[in-house]
Write an enzyme that holds these catalytic residues in place. Structure first.
Site, PDB file in Angstrom:
ATOM      1  CG  ASP A 118      32.242 -50.684  23.232  1.00  0.00           C
ATOM      2  OD1 ASP A 118      33.040 -51.521  22.811  1.00  0.00           O
ATOM      3  OD2 ASP A 118      32.404 -49.450  23.098  1.00  0.00           O
ATOM      4  CB  THR A 140      24.659 -53.691  25.731  1.00  0.00           C
ATOM      5  OG1 THR A 140      24.047 -52.634  24.979  1.00  0.00           O
ATOM      6  CG2 THR A 140      25.049 -54.805  24.784  1.00  0.00           C
ATOM      7  CG  ASP A 142      21.995 -49.912  22.668  1.00  0.00           C
ATOM      8  OD1 ASP A 142      20.765 -49.717  22.706  1.00  0.00           O
ATOM      9  OD2 ASP A 142      22.828 -49.057  23.011  1.00  0.00           O
ATOM     10  NE  ARG A 177      -4.132 -37.598  17.554  1.00  0.00           N
ATOM     11  CZ  ARG A 177      -4.589 -37.546  18.791  1.00  0.00           C
ATOM     12  NH1 ARG A 177      -4.251 -38.512  19.640  1.00  0.00           N
ATOM     13  NH2 ARG A 177      -5.368 -36.576  19.192  1.00  0.00           N
ATOM     14  CG  MET A 184      17.507 -46.067  24.837  1.00  0.00           C
ATOM     15  SD  MET A 184      18.133 -46.663  26.421  1.00  0.00           S
ATOM     16  CE  MET A 184      17.714 -45.263  27.479  1.00  0.00           C
ATOM     17  NE  ARG A 186      26.976 -42.535  21.452  1.00  0.00           N
ATOM     18  CZ  ARG A 186      26.666 -41.350  21.948  1.00  0.00           C
ATOM     19  NH1 ARG A 186      25.564 -41.210  22.647  1.00  0.00           N
ATOM     20  NH2 ARG A 186      27.441 -40.305  21.739  1.00  0.00           N
TER      21      ARG A 186
END
Length: 364
Positions: A118, A140, A142, A177, A184, A186
């Site tokens: 971006d 990217t 993402d 557990r 990642m 954002r």
């Protein structure tokens, strides 16, 4: 006017598949059109300070399976707002766009290929508006760029996250557990969502859906009552609780970059859950493992396709555009339609419906 010399620049964060694009552009340019190929080093910093190298057939030999970028990259070299740190600690901002254009001319380039996400696309659009002939290639992990179904690097990052979830699942099950994997993402939760579905996560938290902590806790307690005390969670770094802001790492937020660095949501959740449930909670932060390493076959093929199509588009004078995958075709999208836009996971996405239909908790 026919092309004679082209430039290639990789901007922003690194990811798997960058070298596949560089290789495809270089091979197509030299083999099919006898062009000279110049690699701009260290992203837009190289364009500002005129750091470059000539790329040859030998330069790109054997780089297809390599991670990273042979040209180097940077996310701190915006020529329109270039930040410099002085010895006395001051940070000054300069408009070096003129320098970037001068470098383009000094190198006698006829076209610049900008491979980036971006931020890089926004810079590419501004330079295009100033008259530089530019074609962009979407990069990217993402997968948050508008105009393309997928960006290269994303599928490798998802595979790395899925492999991590597979490993966390076996150790978590052995010890009863709650295992949290922070990945990642954002502003968009594509990695967390796809890896979580592929890795059998019981809870997936993404930026698009602010989560209710009580709902997450209830899901884990429900599994306990079903004699399944083990739980697997995957959380995007930009995920946030309702009415709260994303968690940032102040120590990692540099003055030069000027953007708060996200991270810490996984450990934050581990601490809170540890107080509310009678189970051990462990967090693993995957971090830059998602960016590095060998690209999987999908990203090698996609990077090669995009690079080859970008060169073909340049030869035909289709500047001011980004090459995009719109399955099953490759198309061109005007940069002006993309700059500054982020593609998030739609709330009515089939992926979200799929996750919830198999019992995955999304925190709502």
């Amino acid at each position: 006017m026919p092309l004679k010399r082209i430039g290639i620049l990789t901007g922003g964060g690194d990811c798997s598949g960058l070298n596949a694009v560089i290789r495809a552009l270089t091979l197509s340019a030299i083999r099919n059109h006898n062009l000279s190929v110049i690699g701009i080093e260290k992203g837009f910093e190289g364009l500002v300070f005129n750091h470059s190298q000539e790329l040859t057939l030998r330069s790109v030999r054997d780089i297809l399976p390599q991670g990273g970028t042979i040209l180097g990259t940077s996310n701190k070299g915006d020529p329109f707002a270039f930040k410099e740190l002085h010895k006395d600690g001051r940070v000054t901002t300069h408009d070096y766009s003129g320098r970037a254009i001068e470098t383009f001319r000094d190198l006698k380039l006829d076209c610049l290929f900008v491979i980036g996400g971006d931020g890089s696309l926004q810079i590419a659009y501004k330079l295009s508006e100033l008259g530089l002939p530019i074609i962009a290639v979407p990069k990217t992990i993402d997968n948050d760029l508008e105009g393309t179904d997928y960006s290269f690097g994303f599928h490798t990052a998802v595979q790395v996250a899925t492999d991590a979830l597979d490993r966390l699942q076996t150790t978590g099950r052995s010890h009863d557990r709650v295992m949290i994997l922070e990945v990642m993402g954002r502003s968009a939760g594509w990695i967390a969502l796809e890896a979580g579905i592929a890795g059998g996560a019981h809870v997936i938290l993404i930026p698009e859906i602010p989560f209710d902590f009580d709902v997450v806790t209830a899901k884990i307690k429900e599994r306990q009552t079903m004699q399944a005390p083990f739980s697997l969670m995957v959380v995007a770094e930009g995920a946030m609780e309702k009415d709260c802001q994303p968690i940032t790492q102040e120590a990692a937020t540099t003055r030069l970059q000027g953007v708060p660095q996200l991270g810490g949501i996984g450990n934050h959740l581990a601490t809170r859950l540890g107080r509310d449930i009678d189970l051990e909670v462990r967090c693993t932060v995957l971090g830059h493992l998602q960016r590095g390493g060998t690209p999987i076959a999908f990203d090698r093929v996609l990077g090669t396709q995009l690079g080859s199509f970008a060169l073909h588009s340049a030869v035909n004078g289709r500047f001011g555009t980004m090459v995009a995958l719109r399955t099953p075709n490759l198309e061109l999208v005007p940069l002006k339609e993309l700059a500054g836009r982020i593609r998030q996971v739609p709330l009515d996405s089939q992926l979200i419906r799929t996750a919830e239909s198999v019992g995955i908790c999304l925190g709502r």
